[in-house]
Design a protein around this motif. Structure first.
Motif, PDB file in Angstrom:
ATOM      1  N   THR B  36       0.720  -1.476   0.115  1.00 19.36           N
ATOM      2  CA  THR B  36       0.069   0.394  -0.156  1.00 19.36           C
ATOM      3  C   THR B  36       0.940   1.589  -0.017  1.00 19.36           C
ATOM      4  O   THR B  36       0.486   2.022   0.632  1.00 19.36           O
ATOM      5  CB  THR B  36      -1.004  -0.355   0.963  1.00 19.36           C
ATOM      6  N   SER B  42      -2.665  -0.468  -4.837  1.00 17.30           N
ATOM      7  CA  SER B  42      -3.318  -0.970  -4.462  1.00 17.30           C
ATOM      8  C   SER B  42      -4.491  -0.954  -5.136  1.00 17.30           C
ATOM      9  O   SER B  42      -5.279  -1.734  -4.772  1.00 17.30           O
ATOM     10  CB  SER B  42      -3.969   0.788  -2.645  1.00 17.30           C
ATOM     11  N   GLY B 150      -3.423   3.356   1.077  1.00 12.37           N
ATOM     12  CA  GLY B 150      -2.803   3.934   0.132  1.00 12.37           C
ATOM     13  C   GLY B 150      -2.239   5.175  -0.080  1.00 12.37           C
ATOM     14  O   GLY B 150      -1.313   6.119  -0.254  1.00 12.37           O
ATOM     15  N   GLU B 154       0.500   7.633   0.370  1.00 15.32           N
ATOM     16  CA  GLU B 154       1.892   7.766  -0.905  1.00 15.32           C
ATOM     17  C   GLU B 154       1.194   9.494  -0.680  1.00 15.32           C
ATOM     18  O   GLU B 154       2.190  10.384  -1.314  1.00 15.32           O
ATOM     19  CB  GLU B 154       0.490   7.511  -2.087  1.00 15.32           C
TER      20      GLU B 154
END
Lengths: 253, 216
Positions: B36, B42, B150, B154
Motif C-alpha cells: 500500500t 493498492s 494507499g 502515498e
C-alpha cells in the motif's frame, strides 16, 4: 559464512512478519496466549524448513526456463530444454505445501493430542499461511543458488516468524492489564504495537553490512522511480514535438 | 437495486463497514499492508482480489456438493491458484512495471485469508448467486481499506497521488505549492511499519464511531 549471513538476514533483517507482513492472519489470531503461539511457531518452522528446499528442487529441475534440460538425451535432437513452465509455479508450490501440512497434522495428532487440540482450526490453516507460500516465492524471486542455502533460508525465516509471534503473544498477555482506550482494545492496539516492533526491527538493517546495504536498496528504488518519471516527461515532450512519431509509438505499445 | 432483494444487498453492503474483512474479521492482512505504499498498486491489488474472490466463490459454490470435505482445502487452493495464475499473466502482459512492484504479492493472493475464509464460511453452504454477491462485497470491503491506506501513505509519503504531484513541486530551486511554504514529505510513511499503524488508526476511528464493535 554464506549460510550464517543468510540465516541471520532471514531472521532479523527480512523478518517475515516485520519486514514483509507475511502470515499476519494467524499471527494476529493465535497470539493471545504464549503456549499456543509457541506451538504454531514451531509448526511453521518445521513446515518452512521442509517446503522451501522441496520447492527449490521443483523450481530448479521442473519449473525454471530451461530447467527440463536434464530430460534431454544426446540421441534425441529436439528436447525439453527450451520449455518454460514457470507459470505453473504457484500451483506446484501450493500443492507441495498443502501435502506437507497434511503430513504435519497427522504427525502432531499422533504424538501430541493436547497440542493438536489447542491449535484447533489453525493447523490446517498453516497451508494458507502466507508465510509458508511467501517463503517459497521469495526463495524463487531472490534466486537462492543452492539447496543448502534454501534450507537455511527456510529455517531462518521460520525462526524469525516464531520470534515475532512469541514476542507479540507475551506483550498481549501483559497488555490485558493495561488501560487501553476502549476502541483500540484487542485488534487495534495489536496493530500499533506490531508497527512499533517493526520500527525496532528496522534497526537490524545495518547488522551485516554496516548499514550500507539498506541505503543502497532504497536509493536504487528511488533512482528507478526517477528514471521512470524522466521517461514519462521525455515522452510527453515528444508528444508535443512529434505527434506522428508518437502515434506510431502508441500503436506499438 | 431492483435486481437485488434486501437480503442480497445486505451481503454486499455489510462487509464494506460493519463486517469489514480487514478491520473486523481480521482476514487478508498480509497483502493489505505490504503493497500500500502506492495508491496505484493498492487499486490493482483490490481489483485482482475482486476478480479472484468473485469468480472463486461461484466456482466453489457450484462444486460444493461434490467436494469431499476431507480434501476441500486442497480443492480450494487449486481453484484459487488457477485464478491467480490468470491474474498474474494478465498483469505481466498489460502492466509489467506494476507487476514488478507487486512482485510475490500477486502470488500471495492464493493464501490471502479472505479468500479461504469466505470459501469456508460462505461458498460451501450457499447458492452461486449469493456466493458471488458475498465475494464481491467482501473483496470490495477489503479494497476500500487498501485504497484508504494507499491514499494516505502515498499522499503523505511522497506527496503524489497515482504518481501525479498534488502538493506542489518538491525539487529544490523550483519549489511550488505546499513545498514553497516549507512542507516536507514524511518519508517514513513509505516504510512498512507505518502501514500497520495506519490500519491501527482506521480501526480506532471505526470502533469509536460504532461502539458495538469494541472488544473486551
Amino acid at each position: 559464512m554464506e549460510h550464517i549471513e543468510l540465516f541471520f538476514k532471514s531472521i532479523f533483517i527480512d523478518n517475515m512478519v516485520f519486514a514483509t507482513f507475511l502470515g499476519m492472519c494467524s499471527y494476529l489470531a493465535v497470539s493471545k496466549k504464549v503456549t499456543t503461539a509457541v506451538g504454531l511457531g514451531a509448526a511453521v518452522i518445521f513446515v518452512l524448513a521442509i517446503t522451501v528446499p522441496l520447492n527449490w528442487l521443483l523450481d530448479q529441475y521442473l519449473l525454471q526456463p530451461g530447467a527440463l534440460a536434464w530430460i534431454d538425451d544426446s540421441t534425441n535432437g529436439e528436447g525439453f530444454s527450451g520449455m518454460d513452465l514457470s507459470f505453473l509455479s504457484f500451483i506446484m508450490f501450493i500443492a507441495t505445501i498443502a501435502t506437507m501440512v497434511q503430513l504435519v497434522e497427522i504427525v502432531v495428532e499422533k504424538f501430541s493430542p493436547s497440542l493438536y487440540n489447542s491449535l484447533g482450526i489453525f493447523l490446517p490453516l498453516i497451508a494458507v499461511n502466507c508465510a509458508i507460500l511467501g517463503g517459497s516465492l521469495f526463495m524463487q524471486s531472490r534466486e537462492i543458488p543452492s539447496l543448502g542455502l534454501a534450507t537455511t533460508y527456510g529455517v531462518g525465516s521460520g525462526i524469525g516468524w516464531f520470534l515475532a509471534i512469541l514476542a507479540i503473544a507475551a506483550i498481549r498477555e501483559k497488555i490485558r492489564y493495561s488501560n487501553v482506550p476502549a476502541p483500540l482494545r484487542g485488534l487495534g492496539i495489536t496493530f500499533i504495537i506490531t508497527g512499533l516492533m517493526a520500527i525496532g526491527f528496522m534497526s537490524f538493517g545495518g547488522m551485516l553490512t554496516g548499514g550500507d546495504e539498506e541505503v543502497k536498496e532504497e536509493k536504487t528504488v528511488l533512482v528507478q522511480k526517477e528514471e521512470i518519471e524522466a521517461k514519462k516527461s521525455i515522452t510527453s515532450e515528444e508528444e508535443q514535438k512529434e505527434e506522428l512519431a508518437n502515434n506510431t509509438l502508441k500503436e506499438e505499445e | 437495486m431492483g435486481l437485488l432483494s434486501k437480503k442480497d444487498s445486505k451481503l454486499i453492503l455489510d462487509p464494506l463497514a460493519d463486517d469489514n474483512p480487514i478491520t473486523i474479521q481480521v482476514l487478508g492482512i498480509c497483502s493489505a499492508l505490504a503493497i500500500t505504499a502506492e495508491l496505484k498498486a493498492s487499486i490493482v491489488m483490490a481489483i485482482s482480489v475482486l476478480f479472484v474472490l468473485g469468480i472463486g466463490n461461484v466456482v466453489i459454490s457450484l462444486m460444493r456438493n461434490i467436494i469431499p470435505s476431507k480434501i476441500r482445502i486442497i480443492v480450494q487452493l487449486v481453484v484459487v491458484a488457477a485464478l491467480v495464475i490468470i491474474v498474474d499473466l494478465v498483469l505481466k502482459a498489460f502492466a509489467y512495471e506494476l507487476s514488478k512492484t507487486l512482485s510475490v504479492f500477486v502470488g500471495l493472493i492464493i493464501t490471502n485469508c479472505i479468500i479461504m475464509g469466505r470459501f469456508e464460511a460462505f461458498a460451501l453452504a450457499n447458492s452461486p448467486w449469493r456466493s458471488f454477491l458475498d465475494g464481491i462485497g467482501n473483496a470490495a470491503g477489503y479494497g476500500v481499506i487498501l485504497i484508504i491506506v494507499g491514499f494516505f501513505r502515498e499522499l503523505l509519503g511522497s506527496g503524489t497521488l497515482l504518481g501525479f504531484p498534488v502538493l506542489g513541486n518538491p525539487i529544490p530551486g523550483e519549489l511550488s505549492g505546499l513545498y514553497a511554504l516549507g512542507y516536507e514529505n514524511n518519508g517514513f510513511m513509505l516504510l512498512s511499519p507505518m502501514a500497520l499503524i495506519v490500519v491501527g488508526i482506521i480501526i480506532w476511528i471505526q470502533r469509536s464511531r460504532n461502539k458495538a464493535l469494541i472488544e473486551d
